[in-house]
Design a protein around this motif. Structure first.
Motif, PDB file in Angstrom:
ATOM      1  N   GLU A   1       0.828  -1.205   0.000  1.00  0.00           N
ATOM      2  CA  GLU A   1       0.000   0.000   0.000  1.00  0.00           C
ATOM      3  C   GLU A   1       0.864   1.256   0.000  1.00  0.00           C
ATOM      4  OE1 GLU A   1      -2.787  -0.345   3.191  1.00  0.00           O
ATOM      5  OE2 GLU A   1      -3.837  -2.034   2.283  1.00  0.00           O
ATOM      6  N   GLY A   2       1.910   1.207  -0.810  1.00  0.00           N
ATOM      7  CA  GLY A   2       2.764   2.373  -0.995  1.00  0.00           C
ATOM      8  C   GLY A   2       3.868   2.559   0.022  1.00  0.00           C
ATOM      9  N   VAL A   3       3.929   1.681   1.021  1.00  0.00           N
ATOM     10  CA  VAL A   3       4.932   1.823   2.086  1.00  0.00           C
ATOM     11  C   VAL A   3       5.947   0.692   1.989  1.00  0.00           C
ATOM     12  CG1 VAL A   3       5.307   1.934   4.583  1.00  0.00           C
ATOM     13  CG2 VAL A   3       3.244   2.937   3.591  1.00  0.00           C
ATOM     14  N   MET A   4       7.238   1.035   1.950  1.00  0.00           N
ATOM     15  CA  MET A   4       8.284   0.021   1.885  1.00  0.00           C
ATOM     16  C   MET A   4       8.287  -0.790   3.174  1.00  0.00           C
ATOM     17  SD  MET A   4      10.404  -0.879  -0.501  1.00  0.00           S
ATOM     18  CE  MET A   4      11.122   0.451  -1.473  1.00  0.00           C
ATOM     19  N   THR A   5       8.309  -2.130   3.026  1.00  0.00           N
ATOM     20  CA  THR A   5       8.131  -3.039   4.149  1.00  0.00           C
ATOM     21  C   THR A   5       9.036  -4.256   3.995  1.00  0.00           C
ATOM     22  OG1 THR A   5       5.784  -2.400   4.147  1.00  0.00           O
ATOM     23  CG2 THR A   5       6.374  -4.318   5.464  1.00  0.00           C
ATOM     24  N   LEU A   6       9.432  -4.844   5.130  1.00  0.00           N
ATOM     25  CA  LEU A   6      10.155  -6.114   5.118  1.00  0.00           C
ATOM     26  C   LEU A   6       9.173  -7.212   5.498  1.00  0.00           C
ATOM     27  CD1 LEU A   6      13.045  -7.290   4.754  1.00  0.00           C
ATOM     28  CD2 LEU A   6      13.236  -7.249   7.242  1.00  0.00           C
ATOM     29  N   ARG A   7       8.994  -8.209   4.626  1.00  0.00           N
ATOM     30  CA  ARG A   7       8.003  -9.272   4.836  1.00  0.00           C
ATOM     31  C   ARG A   7       8.637 -10.633   4.610  1.00  0.00           C
ATOM     32  NH1 ARG A   7       3.599  -8.660   0.667  1.00  0.00           N
ATOM     33  NH2 ARG A   7       2.376  -9.952   2.071  1.00  0.00           N
ATOM     34  N   ARG A   8       7.802 -11.634   4.372  1.00  0.00           N
ATOM     35  CA  ARG A   8       8.176 -12.987   3.947  1.00  0.00           C
ATOM     36  C   ARG A   8       9.117 -13.713   4.913  1.00  0.00           C
ATOM     37  NH1 ARG A   8       6.252 -12.975  -1.378  1.00  0.00           N
ATOM     38  NH2 ARG A   8       5.918 -10.860  -2.120  1.00  0.00           N
ATOM     39  N   GLY A   9       9.050 -13.329   6.177  1.00  0.00           N
ATOM     40  CA  GLY A   9       9.880 -14.005   7.172  1.00  0.00           C
ATOM     41  C   GLY A   9      11.312 -13.522   7.229  1.00  0.00           C
ATOM     42  N   PHE A  10      11.668 -12.522   6.413  1.00  0.00           N
ATOM     43  CA  PHE A  10      13.024 -11.988   6.455  1.00  0.00           C
ATOM     44  C   PHE A  10      13.287 -11.317   7.803  1.00  0.00           C
ATOM     45  CE2 PHE A  10      12.747 -11.383   1.611  1.00  0.00           C
ATOM     46  CZ  PHE A  10      13.397 -12.580   1.375  1.00  0.00           C
ATOM     47  N   GLU A  11      14.497 -11.472   8.292  1.00  0.00           N
ATOM     48  CA  GLU A  11      14.879 -10.859   9.562  1.00  0.00           C
ATOM     49  C   GLU A  11      16.195 -10.116   9.413  1.00  0.00           C
ATOM     50  OE1 GLU A  11      15.058 -14.015  12.396  1.00  0.00           O
ATOM     51  OE2 GLU A  11      12.880 -14.270  12.503  1.00  0.00           O
ATOM     52  N   VAL A  12      16.407  -9.159  10.282  1.00  0.00           N
ATOM     53  CA  VAL A  12      17.655  -8.407  10.342  1.00  0.00           C
ATOM     54  C   VAL A  12      18.220  -8.563  11.746  1.00  0.00           C
ATOM     55  CG1 VAL A  12      18.703  -6.105  10.254  1.00  0.00           C
ATOM     56  CG2 VAL A  12      16.910  -6.729   8.608  1.00  0.00           C
ATOM     57  N   LYS A  13      19.446  -9.034  11.827  1.00  0.00           N
ATOM     58  CA  LYS A  13      20.085  -9.197  13.131  1.00  0.00           C
ATOM     59  C   LYS A  13      20.671  -7.875  13.601  1.00  0.00           C
ATOM     60  CE  LYS A  13      21.417 -13.955  12.042  1.00  0.00           C
ATOM     61  NZ  LYS A  13      22.552 -14.866  11.785  1.00  0.00           N
TER      62      LYS A  13
END
Length: 202
Positions: A92-104
């Motif tokens: 909906e126009g907002v950059m997002t991290l999805r699909r189970g990706f993680e950042v340590k």
């Protein structure tokens, strides 16, 4: 490596009247998808890009790209660098991290695009990484459209560049095309209608 020649041979160096993602107009457009549709060529280009980054001594653990345009370039750069790859995407126009990706926490990232114009999408991805505790140490792209300063090409940074000046950007080539505001576009004044060949909205 003559990046301009590669884009032309792949039919990726377009000339016409184009509407850019920024809303501005240009006579030229780089359609990197036509370059990256050849996996062998994509691998060769990103291998070269990885060599440049390594030569500058940049230490990183992972690569993140904004979808959709940056995904293939980022994946191939990760393959060449033997690093992990993730991507962000717009919801909906907002950059997002999805699909189970993680950042340590403390994980060092390079944000990779196919083309960097002002760097807006790459910066959105970087802010997500940083908000999750990661650290962005550099940016990378196959090509730069002349706004942001490229470390290995030593071109000047222009006023509307959005990438932070304290972090390096690496690219294989620089294309400094004239870009027009809608009301100043000479093609619009001639009655031409701009077309949008990019990944957003098309």
């Amino acid at each position: 490596m003559n990046l301009e020649q590669i884009y032309k041979e792949c039919g990726a160096y377009l000339e016409g009247h184009f509407l850019l993602s920024s809303g501005k107009h240009s006579q030229f457009y780089l359609q990197s998808a036509k370059v990256l549709e050849n996996p062998i060529l994509a691998g060769e280009l990103c291998e070269k890009l990885a060599q440049i980054i390594i030569a500058y001594g940049v230490e990183f653990e992972s690569i993140c790209s904004p979808a959709l345009g940056g995904v293939l370039a980022g994946y191939e750069l990760a393959r060449a660098s033997k690093k992990r790859f993730i991507f962000t995407e717009r919801v909906e126009g907002v950059m997002t991290l999805r699909r189970g990706f993680e950042v340590k926490k403390g994980e060092k990232f390079i944000v990779c695009e196919d083309i960097i114009t002002t760097g807006g999408s790459a910066l959105e991805s970087a802010k997500i990484i940083e908000s999750l505790g990661g650290e962005v140490v550099a940016y990378a792209a196959l090509a730069n459209r002349g706004f942001c300063a490229v470390k290995n090409l030593a071109n000047e940074r222009k006023e509307n560049a959005k990438l932070p000046s304290n972090l390096p950007l690496f690219a294989l080539g620089n294309f400094d095309f004239e870009i027009y505001e809608t009301h100043q576009c000479p093609f619009c004044q001639q009655g031409s209608k701009a077309v949008k060949p990019g990944s957003r909205g098309n």
